[in-house]
Design a protein around this motif. Structure first.
Motif, mmCIF file in Angstrom:
data_model
loop_
_atom_site.group_PDB
_atom_site.id
_atom_site.type_symbol
_atom_site.label_atom_id
_atom_site.label_comp_id
_atom_site.label_asym_id
_atom_site.label_seq_id
_atom_site.Cartn_x
_atom_site.Cartn_y
_atom_site.Cartn_z
ATOM 1 N N ARG A 57 13.477 -11.764 20.113
ATOM 2 C CA ARG A 57 13.180 -12.510 18.799
ATOM 3 C C ARG A 57 11.798 -12.415 18.071
ATOM 4 N NH1 ARG A 57 16.954 -16.086 17.093
ATOM 5 N NH2 ARG A 57 15.526 -17.546 16.574
ATOM 6 N N ILE A 59 11.199 -14.494 15.615
ATOM 7 C CA ILE A 59 11.107 -15.489 14.668
ATOM 8 C C ILE A 59 11.233 -16.925 15.819
ATOM 9 C CG2 ILE A 59 11.806 -14.647 12.692
ATOM 10 C CD1 ILE A 59 14.477 -15.707 13.297
ATOM 11 N N HIS A 63 10.449 -17.396 20.138
ATOM 12 C CA HIS A 63 9.867 -16.122 19.462
ATOM 13 C C HIS A 63 9.519 -15.273 20.965
ATOM 14 C CE1 HIS A 63 6.448 -13.686 18.530
ATOM 15 N NE2 HIS A 63 6.808 -13.481 17.284
ATOM 16 N N GLU A 89 21.455 -7.599 10.619
ATOM 17 C CA GLU A 89 20.000 -8.256 10.310
ATOM 18 C C GLU A 89 19.121 -8.157 11.542
ATOM 19 O OE1 GLU A 89 21.319 -11.696 6.978
ATOM 20 O OE2 GLU A 89 20.440 -12.104 8.977
ATOM 21 N N GLU A 90 19.550 -8.285 12.703
ATOM 22 C CA GLU A 90 18.460 -8.474 14.195
ATOM 23 C C GLU A 90 18.596 -7.146 14.855
ATOM 24 O OE1 GLU A 90 19.560 -11.621 16.541
ATOM 25 O OE2 GLU A 90 20.035 -13.068 14.937
ATOM 26 N N GLU A 129 14.335 -6.880 11.077
ATOM 27 C CA GLU A 129 13.081 -7.552 10.792
ATOM 28 C C GLU A 129 12.935 -9.011 11.476
ATOM 29 O OE1 GLU A 129 14.198 -10.083 6.397
ATOM 30 O OE2 GLU A 129 13.669 -7.869 6.536
ATOM 31 N N GLU A 130 14.076 -9.545 12.039
ATOM 32 C CA GLU A 130 14.053 -10.673 12.841
ATOM 33 C C GLU A 130 13.919 -10.177 14.467
ATOM 34 O OE1 GLU A 130 17.530 -13.115 12.172
ATOM 35 O OE2 GLU A 130 17.203 -13.440 10.045
ATOM 36 N N SER A 131 13.854 -9.152 14.627
ATOM 37 C CA SER A 131 13.445 -8.815 16.152
ATOM 38 C C SER A 131 12.133 -7.978 16.325
ATOM 39 C CB SER A 131 14.605 -7.769 16.400
ATOM 40 O OG SER A 131 16.041 -8.807 16.375
#
Length: 178
Positions: A57, A59, A63, A89-90, A129-131
């Protein structure tokens, strides 16, 4: 809740509406009842050959820890579509959904997790972008002590148990156990 989203009144009250059995936010000006219901979290455990894809993660919360790609379901989206979107997304990956493996209730924080198992299309993945990073893991290599959420641990353990027995089934649990 301070203001009515229907009429803008600032006199919202907490009361049990007629015919109901729970306290709800009610606008005395327009009589709108503002229901607050659990959030649905949709996810998918991508599988490629004998490995599973996990994401570290980027985020909060958690995180820097690993998880099964998952996130809040959007309005107008099916649970399977939400799970596929979260994997994209991830992990910048596409999955072919196979089956629903877990229904995981977290009543204390008003969340319900629905997680699928899916085949990683062409074994291709990246970093969304979330990883911070993504990686394929065998069961022996899972970073168990670095897992972000109990829901991910639950799904992973059930997946590997089922894989050993050759059975695909739905597992249900509550956290904490009731």
């Amino acid at each position: 809740m301070k203001f009515c989203s229907n009429c803008g009144s600032g006199q919202i009250t907490l009361q049990i509406p007629p015919g109901d059995n729970r306290e709800r936010f009610v606008c005395p000006a327009c009589q709108t009842i503002h229901y607050q219901n659990p959030n649905i979290v949709a996810g998918c455990l991508p599988v490629w050959e004998d490995k599973v894809l996990l994401c570290r993660r980027a985020i909060e919360p958690a995180h820097g820890l690993w998880n099964v790609p998952s996130g809040y379901l959007e309005n107008g989206e099916s649970v399977a579509d939400g799970a596929r979107r979260e994997v994209w997304e991830e992990a910048a990956a596409r999955v072919k959904i196979d089956y629903l493996i877990s229904l995981y209730n977290l009543p204390k924080i008003n969340q319900i997790y629905l997680q699928f198992v899916g085949e990683l299309v062409d074994g291709a993945f990246g970093v969304g972008e979330e990883s911070l990073e993504t990686a394929l893991f065998t069961e022996a290599d899972i970073p168990w002590k670095e897992m972000a959420f109990t829901s991910s641990v639950f799904t992973l353990k059930r997946y590997f148990e089922d894989r050993r027995t050759g059975v695909k089934r739905l597992h249900r649990a509550d956290y904490p156990a009731v």
